[in-house]
Enzyme design. Structure first.
Site, PDB file in Angstrom:
ATOM      1  CE  LYS A   1      -7.416  -0.972  -5.457  1.00  0.00           C
ATOM      2  NZ  LYS A   1      -6.888  -1.627  -6.628  1.00  0.00           N
ATOM      3  CE  LYS A   2      -8.444  -1.701   4.703  1.00  0.00           C
ATOM      4  NZ  LYS A   2      -8.969  -2.986   4.731  1.00  0.00           N
ATOM      5  NE  ARG A   3      -3.182  -7.896  -1.172  1.00  0.00           N
ATOM      6  CZ  ARG A   3      -2.120  -8.681  -1.274  1.00  0.00           C
ATOM      7  NH1 ARG A   3      -2.170  -9.739  -2.010  1.00  0.00           N
ATOM      8  NH2 ARG A   3      -1.032  -8.395  -0.608  1.00  0.00           N
TER       9      ARG A   3
ATOM     10  CD  GLU B   1      -4.356 -10.251   2.795  1.00  0.00           C
ATOM     11  OE1 GLU B   1      -3.171  -9.983   2.989  1.00  0.00           O
ATOM     12  OE2 GLU B   1      -4.761 -10.959   1.858  1.00  0.00           O
ATOM     13  CG  ASP B   2      -5.714  -3.384   7.550  1.00  0.00           C
ATOM     14  OD1 ASP B   2      -6.405  -3.102   6.566  1.00  0.00           O
ATOM     15  OD2 ASP B   2      -5.987  -3.065   8.704  1.00  0.00           O
TER      16      ASP B   2
END
Ligand code: GLU
Length: 499
Positions: free
Chosen positions: A263-265, A268-269
């Site tokens: 998943k999105k961190r 960050e994308d």
């Protein structure tokens, strides 16, 4: 009688990719699209793009455009879809509402579905009770047998019903015949009378997907494992509507390096396809990498082109266990694709990054400038994982020389040995017929043999004088790109600094 699809070698297959346009397209979704595409191309079948936009609040045409753009970027062409048209359209669920209504009414008329007027509070109470008893929360069926006068009273009180499916009690066990996971059996007692139509007049996912897959003649449903638990409900609907049941294949989850769901961190994308495109990952590399997320080629090779992947791909070789998204591996693979690609293509793709860094100012690049840029990018591409790193990697060819530690540099350039190396290098460069990296490397080899100085004194001060750095690209490449005049200038400046 319900027929189930069976596998035959020359059967014509039809697959679908049905994203919900509620956000930017994620790596997990595009991997699903890719596996559908691969199977369709391998088997000479068709791939349908269907936009599942019944969530009116969250769906957005912009996200649909992004999905289409990313599919095109990766070269995943579809045979039918909102832009292509086709015989099974329309291909947006929001344009198929009349179709769903027809089947909803059919189920209501056949007493296979019913209107439910329960309020959110009543439903919560039901869930609460079940929880207290340690049971699975489920709808208790209290609206199943309302009389028409009871229904009328509820409607007069202004209650908007949902429509629930009358989950048959006769199907005790529902078996999903999965092409990847084998037979997966579900106990139907865990299913309740699930909602097929919401009170806003929209079908639910499980209802619309069954009608669309059936009417679009889909033979194989390949999708993420997170949908496996929906499949028994869908099978019951296929049966209730007397539709042929497609084959299923549920793809393994994709985990991050810490074995958590990808998943999105924060900050960050990295899970969105568009971010990889923007950073300068090559579509060929991402295609190759994604194909290996859950599929292992029989020969275990890692670098495979599109055609080899299509030929080698088989649903049978898709793993049951989760795939790990290893960014290091993607970077390695992308770097390799960048180095192996046609240089002109890499130059073309790198120019926007150099412009953005302010290293190219002119609107149009002259052919002389382009020649120089080509040399620079040829060197730069040897050290990058993705093209957005090109400006940083090639900075020394665009910006003036700066010594991090001027005093240290001054010391480094002192002494007759350094002077001898610099002067010999200039002489040898000037006597070259053509300047190229190999010729420069030979000069350095000659100097090592001919000059009475150690190897470090031959390389280190030159690198520092030319780049201001202690390490970086190969010396042959640096000198080749800077050109003799600039090299001479920088070496002379260094000697002056030492004085
Ligand atoms: N719209 C659903 C999704 O994006 C489709 C699931 C399916 O393939 O059935 O998750």
């Amino acid at each position: 009688m319900n027929k189930e699809q069976t596998n035959t070698d020359n059967e014509h297959i039809r697959l679908r990719f049905p994203p919900s346009p509620t956000g930017k397209i994620h790596i997990g979704n595009i991997r699903t699209a890719l596996f559908n595409w691969l199977w369709a191309r391998k088997k000479g079948g068709e791939l349908v793009l269907r936009i599942e936009d019944t969530d009116q609040e969250r769906s957005n045409r912009e996200f649909e455009d992004i999905i289409i753009q990313e599919l095109e970027w990766l070269g995943l062409d579809v045979d039918e879809g909102p832009n292509q048209g086709g015989e099974h359209g329309p291909y947006r669920q929001s344009e198929r509402l009349d179709i769903y209504k027809k089947y909803r009414d059919k189920l209501l008329d056949n007493d296979k579905a019913y209107k439910c007027y329960c309020t959110p509070e009543e439903l919560e109470e039901m869930r609460d009770k079940a929880r207290k008893k340690g049971e699975m929360p489920r709808y208790d069926g209290r609206c199943r047998n309302l009389s028409s006068s009871e229904q009328q009273a509820k409607e007069e009180a202004g209650k908007e019903p949902v429509i629930r499916f009358k989950t048959p009690v006769s199907d005790k066990e529902i078996v999903v015949k999965d092409q990847i996971r084998g037979d997966v059996s579900f106990d139907s007692s865990v299913l309740d009378d699930f909602v097929i139509y919401k009170s806003d007049g929209m079908p639910t996912y499980n209802f619309a997907v069954v009608i669309d897959d059936a009417l679009m003649d889909i033979t194989d449903v390949i999708r993420g494992e997170d949908h496996l638990s929906n499949t028994p409900k869908q099978i019951l609907l296929y049966k209730a509507l007397d539709f042929e049941i497609p084959r299923f294949a549920h793809l393994p989850l994709i985990l991050d390096e810490n074995k958590a769901k990808l998943k999105k961190r924060s900050g960050e994308d990295t899970v969105y396809v568009g971010e990889f495109r923007k950073k300068g990952y090559l579509p060929e590399a991402l295609f190759n990498f994604l194909a290996l997320l859950g599929w292992s080629p029989p020969e275990e090779e890692e670098i495979l082109n599109r055609e080899e992947i299509i030929q080698g791909f088989s649903l049978e070789d898709v793993n049951k266990s989760a795939a790990v998204f290893d960014i290091e591996k993607l970077n390695w693979m992308n770097g390799k694709y960048i180095r192996d690609a046609d240089l002109d293509q890499i130059v073309e793709l790198s120019l926007p990054y150099l412009r953005e860094a302010g290293y190219i100012e002119d609107e149009n690049v002259s052919s002389r400038q382009l020649e120089k840029l080509k040399k620079i990018i040829e060197v730069g591409r040897t050290g990058v994982d993705y093209l957005a790193q090109i400006p940083e990697e090639t900075e020394l060819f665009f910006t003036g020389l700066e010594f991090e530690d001027r005093q240290k540099a001054q010391e480094e350039f002192q002494g007759s040995e350094v002077e001898l190396v610099f002067k010999t290098l200039i002489e040898k460069l000037e006597s070259l017929e053509t300047l190229n990296p190999a010729a420069v490397n030979s000069i350095f080899n000659e100097m090592r043999e001919e000059l009475p100085v150690g190897a470090r004194t031959i390389y280190h001060p030159v690198r520092l004088a030319l780049t201001g750095e202690e390490s970086g690209p190969e010396m042959g490449n640096i000198i080749y790109i800077l050109g003799i005049e600039e090299v001479k200038q920088r070496l002379e400046n260094a000697l002056q600094l030492a004085d």
